[in-house]
Design an enzyme around this catalytic site. Structure first.
Site, mmCIF file in Angstrom:
data_model
loop_
_atom_site.group_PDB
_atom_site.id
_atom_site.type_symbol
_atom_site.label_atom_id
_atom_site.label_comp_id
_atom_site.label_asym_id
_atom_site.label_seq_id
_atom_site.Cartn_x
_atom_site.Cartn_y
_atom_site.Cartn_z
ATOM 1 N N TYR A 83 1.726 -0.322 -10.017
ATOM 2 C CA TYR A 83 2.548 0.485 -9.116
ATOM 3 C C TYR A 83 3.824 -0.308 -8.791
ATOM 4 O O TYR A 83 3.754 -1.448 -8.306
ATOM 5 C CB TYR A 83 1.748 0.815 -7.857
ATOM 6 C CG TYR A 83 2.512 1.619 -6.856
ATOM 7 C CD1 TYR A 83 2.994 2.887 -7.175
ATOM 8 C CD2 TYR A 83 2.773 1.118 -5.589
ATOM 9 C CE1 TYR A 83 3.722 3.632 -6.260
ATOM 10 C CE2 TYR A 83 3.489 1.854 -4.666
ATOM 11 C CZ TYR A 83 3.959 3.104 -5.018
ATOM 12 O OH TYR A 83 4.678 3.841 -4.100
ATOM 13 N N ARG A 141 -4.502 -1.696 17.800
ATOM 14 C CA ARG A 141 -4.057 -2.458 16.609
ATOM 15 C C ARG A 141 -5.131 -3.454 16.156
ATOM 16 O O ARG A 141 -5.182 -3.832 14.987
ATOM 17 C CB ARG A 141 -2.718 -3.178 16.897
ATOM 18 C CG ARG A 141 -2.249 -4.049 15.755
ATOM 19 C CD ARG A 141 -0.760 -4.371 15.815
ATOM 20 N NE ARG A 141 -0.313 -4.852 17.098
ATOM 21 C CZ ARG A 141 -0.526 -6.088 17.571
ATOM 22 N NH1 ARG A 141 -1.185 -6.983 16.850
ATOM 23 N NH2 ARG A 141 -0.081 -6.435 18.773
ATOM 24 N N ASP A 185 -6.578 -2.842 -7.639
ATOM 25 C CA ASP A 185 -6.111 -1.591 -7.050
ATOM 26 C C ASP A 185 -6.903 -0.471 -7.726
ATOM 27 O O ASP A 185 -6.744 -0.204 -8.919
ATOM 28 C CB ASP A 185 -4.599 -1.429 -7.291
ATOM 29 C CG ASP A 185 -4.029 -0.194 -6.589
ATOM 30 O OD1 ASP A 185 -4.762 0.792 -6.458
ATOM 31 O OD2 ASP A 185 -2.844 -0.216 -6.203
ATOM 32 N N LYS A 223 -3.999 8.897 -1.698
ATOM 33 C CA LYS A 223 -4.357 9.588 -2.934
ATOM 34 C C LYS A 223 -5.736 10.252 -2.800
ATOM 35 O O LYS A 223 -5.949 10.977 -1.856
ATOM 36 C CB LYS A 223 -4.269 8.604 -4.107
ATOM 37 C CG LYS A 223 -2.937 7.833 -4.144
ATOM 38 C CD LYS A 223 -1.776 8.773 -4.328
ATOM 39 C CE LYS A 223 -0.411 8.149 -4.444
ATOM 40 N NZ LYS A 223 0.032 7.166 -3.490
HETATM 41 C C1 LIG Z 1 -1.803 2.796 -7.630
HETATM 42 C C2 LIG Z 1 -1.072 2.794 -6.329
HETATM 43 N N1 LIG Z 1 -1.214 1.750 -5.493
HETATM 44 C C3 LIG Z 1 -0.570 1.702 -4.317
HETATM 45 C C4 LIG Z 1 0.274 2.715 -3.927
HETATM 46 C C5 LIG Z 1 1.003 2.626 -2.607
HETATM 47 O O1 LIG Z 1 0.419 3.483 -1.691
HETATM 48 P P1 LIG Z 1 1.216 4.213 -0.477
HETATM 49 O O2 LIG Z 1 2.195 5.144 -1.084
HETATM 50 O O3 LIG Z 1 0.105 4.878 0.267
HETATM 51 O O4 LIG Z 1 1.885 3.147 0.304
HETATM 52 C C6 LIG Z 1 0.444 3.834 -4.747
HETATM 53 C C7 LIG Z 1 1.325 4.941 -4.343
HETATM 54 O O5 LIG Z 1 1.721 5.772 -5.144
HETATM 55 C C8 LIG Z 1 -0.240 3.864 -5.992
HETATM 56 O O6 LIG Z 1 -0.107 4.908 -6.844
#
Ligand SMILES: Cc1ncc(COP(=O)(O)O)c(C=O)c1O
Length: 397
Positions: A115, A62, A187, A212
């Site tokens: 998101y 961890r 992001d 992704k």
């Molecule tokens: C732009 C974006 N940020 C963060 C996330 C969150 O990621 P995770 O699903 O891996 O927790 C997503 C998930 O779809 C996303 O599309």
């Protein structure tokens, strides 16, 4: 552990294939999966040294793990950052950042088109601990400026944000954040560092859903936080392993494998997306296509200023609204009816009947998600096959 900063190789693809791995005692070409939760100390003095200074040896997975270290060095290099922290999920990365950097009474300014769970976490959860927030239409930087307060600690944007494909000017957001003595976090999940590197435009922190395009094969969930400055890495590091949304070595190893083809995949998917967007734009049942590669996108120029391409994510509106969207979703055969994006498999989803079903039609409309909108992440299948699937599905609408 040790310094993860690495710019030894120049080319992006070279770094994505080799970056972060310094070899092992077996001469392995590929980094091994070090699937151990804990590590032996040579003696008590060594144990004490490790606890005082984590660079003296591994203690517990961890806190640090050799396979996860390879991934962190690799992604830090691809984003042009000083260091990175891998997380169990993308949303785990977002929450780790908030946990580490926001205190009661701090204020965060965030893109309203973001998101959804990122927004929900601030609105419903971090607010319970006294974090204040403003959601703004960050596609106009003046809205970010107007929302700044003396207690603003962080500006958090997602660009481009989906499904509306809204772009925020990263350099302008960085100038506003820094002018007010706070941090800019971006992001960068949708475009990936192949096409956009926010640190080059002034961002302090970049987060990714590794789930992704970085992993790219729809078989891992994960996240990562990349830091432009070592001081912010140090500030978050302690909170990261105490919160515990850290990564697993096998998960890291799969992503390391995915990264080797990152540039190839992203460029091929984008090439296909450009053709498909043009085809969709001419289709009689399609009202509008939202794609940064089309001349019709109002923020195309802004995206070109900060990214080297439009990527492979788009949305389009069907003339027939909700029923048309559902009919099309039920008719696709090659495209998978599934959420997520950025993988080699083409994924399609209908927000009004799936991800945003909990909102009323009016609320969706206000959020820029009309009932006929379809979100579409183009994968690496043969372009003509994807178009053929769309054609037969649209014929049933
Ligand atoms: C732009 C974006 N940020 C963060 C996330 C969150 O990621 P995770 O699903 O891996 O927790 C997503 C998930 O779809 C996303 O599309």
């Amino acid at each position: 552990m040790s310094d993860k900063h690495e710019h030894e190789f120049e080319g992006f693809a070279t770094r994505s294939i080799h970056g972060g791995f310094h070899g092992d005692e077996y001469g392995s070409v590929i980094p091994p999966i070090v699937q151990s939760s804990t590590y032996k100390f040579r003696n008590t003095d060594h144990g004490a040294q490790c606890f005082k200074d984590h660079t003296q040896g591994y203690i517990y997975t961890r806190l640090a793990n050799p396979t996860i270290d390879v991934l962190e060095r690799n992604v830090a290099s691809l984003e042009g950052g000083a260091d990175a922290l891998a997380c169990s999920t993308g949303i785990g990365a977002v929450n780790t950042l908030f946990f580490a950097l926001l205190n009661a009474g701090d204020h965060i300014v965030m893109s309203e088109s973001i998101y959804a769970p990122t927004r929900i976490n601030i609105e419903r959860h971090w607010s319970r601990f006294g974090v204040e927030f403003s959601f703004v239409d960050s596609s106009d930087a003046d809205n970010i400026r107007a929302a700044m307060k003396p207690n603003t600690r962080m500006v958090f944007i997602e660009t481009p944000a989906n499904p509306a494909i809204a772009v925020t000017d990263i350099a302008a957001a960085a100038a506003i954040a820094h002018g007010n003595g706070c941090l800019l976090a971006v992001d960068n999940t949708v475009l990936s560092p192949v096409l956009q590197r926010p640190i080059e435009h002034g961002a302090d922190i970049v987060v990714h859903s590794i789930t992704k395009s970085l992993n790219g094969h729809s078989d891992v969930v994960g996240g990562i936080i990349v830091f432009a400055h070592k001081e912010h890495y140090k500030e978050v590091h302690h909170a990261w392993y105490h919160l515990g949304a850290t990564m697993d070595p096998h998960q890291a190893w799969l992503v390391i494998r995915g990264l080797k083809t990152l540039e190839l995949r992203v460029k091929q998917m984008q090439k296909s997306a450009k053709k498909i967007a043009k085809w969709l734009e001419k289709h009689p049942k399609v009202k509008r296509v939202h794609y940064l590669g089309l001349k019709s996108h109002p923020q195309r120029e802004l995206n070109e200023k900060q990214a080297s391409g439009p990527g492979s994510l788009m949305s389009f509106e069907l003339k027939g609204g909700l029923e048309a969207g559902k009919a099309m979703m039920d008719a696709v055969r090659l495209c998978s009816l599934a959420v997520s994006l950025g993988g080699v498999d083409t994924l399609i989803q209908h927000p009004a009947s799936m991800t945003h079903v909990g909102m009323t039609s009016e609320e969706r409309q206000e959020a820029g998600i009309p009932d006929g909108m379809v979100r579409f992440s183009i994968g690496c299948e043969t372009t003509a096959d994807i178009i053929a699937d769309l054609e037969q599905a649209l014929a049933r609408v």
